[in-house]
Design an enzyme around this catalytic site. Structure first.
Site, PDB file in Angstrom:
ATOM      1  N   VAL A   1       0.792  -1.001   0.029  1.00  0.00           N
ATOM      2  CA  VAL A   1       0.086  -0.032   0.004  1.00  0.00           C
ATOM      3  C   VAL A   1       0.872   1.351  -0.231  1.00  0.00           C
ATOM      4  CG1 VAL A   1      -2.490  -0.942   1.154  1.00  0.00           C
ATOM      5  CG2 VAL A   1      -0.048  -0.104   2.223  1.00  0.00           C
ATOM      6  N   TYR A   2       2.381   1.232   0.301  1.00  0.00           N
ATOM      7  CA  TYR A   2       2.910   1.418   0.446  1.00  0.00           C
ATOM      8  C   TYR A   2       2.632   3.398  -0.929  1.00  0.00           C
ATOM      9  CZ  TYR A   2       4.868   0.685   4.174  1.00  0.00           C
ATOM     10  OH  TYR A   2       5.142   0.112   5.695  1.00  0.00           O
ATOM     11  N   GLY A   3       2.486   4.540  -0.549  1.00  0.00           N
ATOM     12  CA  GLY A   3       2.184   4.961  -2.220  1.00  0.00           C
ATOM     13  C   GLY A   3       1.309   4.560  -3.123  1.00  0.00           C
TER      14      GLY A   3
ATOM     15  N   GLY B   1       0.782   1.392  -3.937  1.00  0.00           N
ATOM     16  CA  GLY B   1       1.837   0.468  -5.137  1.00  0.00           C
ATOM     17  C   GLY B   1       2.516   1.142  -5.649  1.00  0.00           C
TER      18      GLY B   1
END
Length: 331
Positions: free
Chosen positions: A63-65, A67
């Site tokens: 989920v960081y950014g 993807g």
């Protein structure tokens, strides 16, 4: 660069990893004010600098950014040898709007997300997969069977549990189920830990020590508090998110007392407060490595140079006792 990070053992996995893992949670992150914290070009600069310092342990999540963090790491790895790096990612949070099966730790969500993560990273396997949170809706037996299947298929090498509260019964129960069925257990944990948040001291650390679990800590600088950028009477940071604001308790008198100790030791050894806070964990016998993050190369260099700071036993003890741990007052 006149700095080469050492490696340490990652619990009982047999892996050797950089003593300072590099966290990519700011890659592609857009603040509530609409500001992009780290763009693709800056992400490449940071990864280049980390690798040039001998760093090889990169921490990310699906989920960081949205993807982007995984995708940018994958793009960056195209110019390097994948086998030189230890890549960790995480699964749990929602990734599809209006999809009741688009989050959590169900077999459907895990299998979908591992395929998407590997595709973005441009790799056939993860060295380490964390569950990002615990999912009470998924039975522990179902979870461990699914995760073991990822290891058995070669898509994941080792399993970890991130951000579980100080009690360890969930990990203990899951690992006992894995033992009974001959499945892969959790071998690494990723809790929050810093000099002003000591919640994992006591039973959590003791459990990990006895079981041989690696401990890779997040928020080692207490959301920037331990860098020394705040003074007594400071307000909340301007870029604090709603969730951070609701949990922000760092600007307390007792925490500033800890910061005074950090600053005093920093001055005596010619280091920055951030370097002292990180050096404390590098010297801690139960911590595998604190996960560092930075918005700029200069910040990253400052953090990495914590590996060159030596603390005496007296200095380490001063830091350790600057704030009582959660079990210090028990009779």
């Amino acid at each position: 660069m006149d700095l080469t990070l050492d490696t340490v053992s990652l619990g009982r996995t047999g892996l050797e990893v950089s003593e300072l893992p590099f966290g990519t949670w700011r890659f592609g992150r857009v603040t509530e004010a609409g500001t992009l914290e780290i763009d693709r070009s800056t992400a490449f600069d940071l990864l280049d600098f980390y690798a040039d310092a001998g760093g090889q342990f990169i921490d990310t999540a699906d989920v960081y950014g949205g993807g982007d963090a995984e995708a940018w790491i994958g793009d960056w790895l195209e110019e390097r040898d994948r086998e030189d790096f230890v890549i960790a990612s995480k699964i749990y949070w929602p990734t599809r709007e209006n999809d009741p099966n688009g989050s959590g730790l169900s077999r459907k969500h895990i299998r979908r997300q591992i395929d998407r993560s590997l595709d973005r990273l441009g790799t056939d396997y993860l060295d380490l997969l964390y569950i990002h949170r615990w999912d009470d809706a998924t039975p522990a037996r179902e979870l461990m069977r699914t995760l073991d299947g990822l290891v058995d298929s070669g898509r994941v090498n080792y399993l970890g549990a991130s951000t579980l509260r100080p009690n360890t019964w969930r990990i203990a129960r899951a690992n006992e189920i894995a033992r009974q069925y001959g499945w892969e257990p959790f071998t690494v944990t990723q809790p929050r830990y810093n000099l002003v948040n000591r919640e994992i001291e006591g039973n959590y650390m003791e459990f990990c020590r006895e079981q041989g679990l690696g401990i890779c800590t997040w928020s080692p600088l207490a959301q920037g508090f331990l860098t020394g950028k705040y003074e007594r009477g400071s307000d909340l940071p301007d870029d604090a998110t709603a969730s951070e604001t609701s949990n922000w308790d760092y600007l307390s008198p007792e925490n500033f007392d800890v910061l005074d100790v950090v600053r005093d030791i920093a001055e005596s050894v010619g280091a920055s407060p951030a370097q002292i806070a990180l050096a404390y964990q590098l010297h801690h016998p139960d911590v595998t490595g604190p996960i560092i993050g930075a918005r700029t190369v200069d910040q990253l260099e400052e953090d990495l140079r914590a590996a060159t700071v030596s603390l005496s036993e007296t200095q380490f003890e001063r830091l350790e006792t600057a704030k009582p741990g959660p079990f210090d007052n028990l009779v």
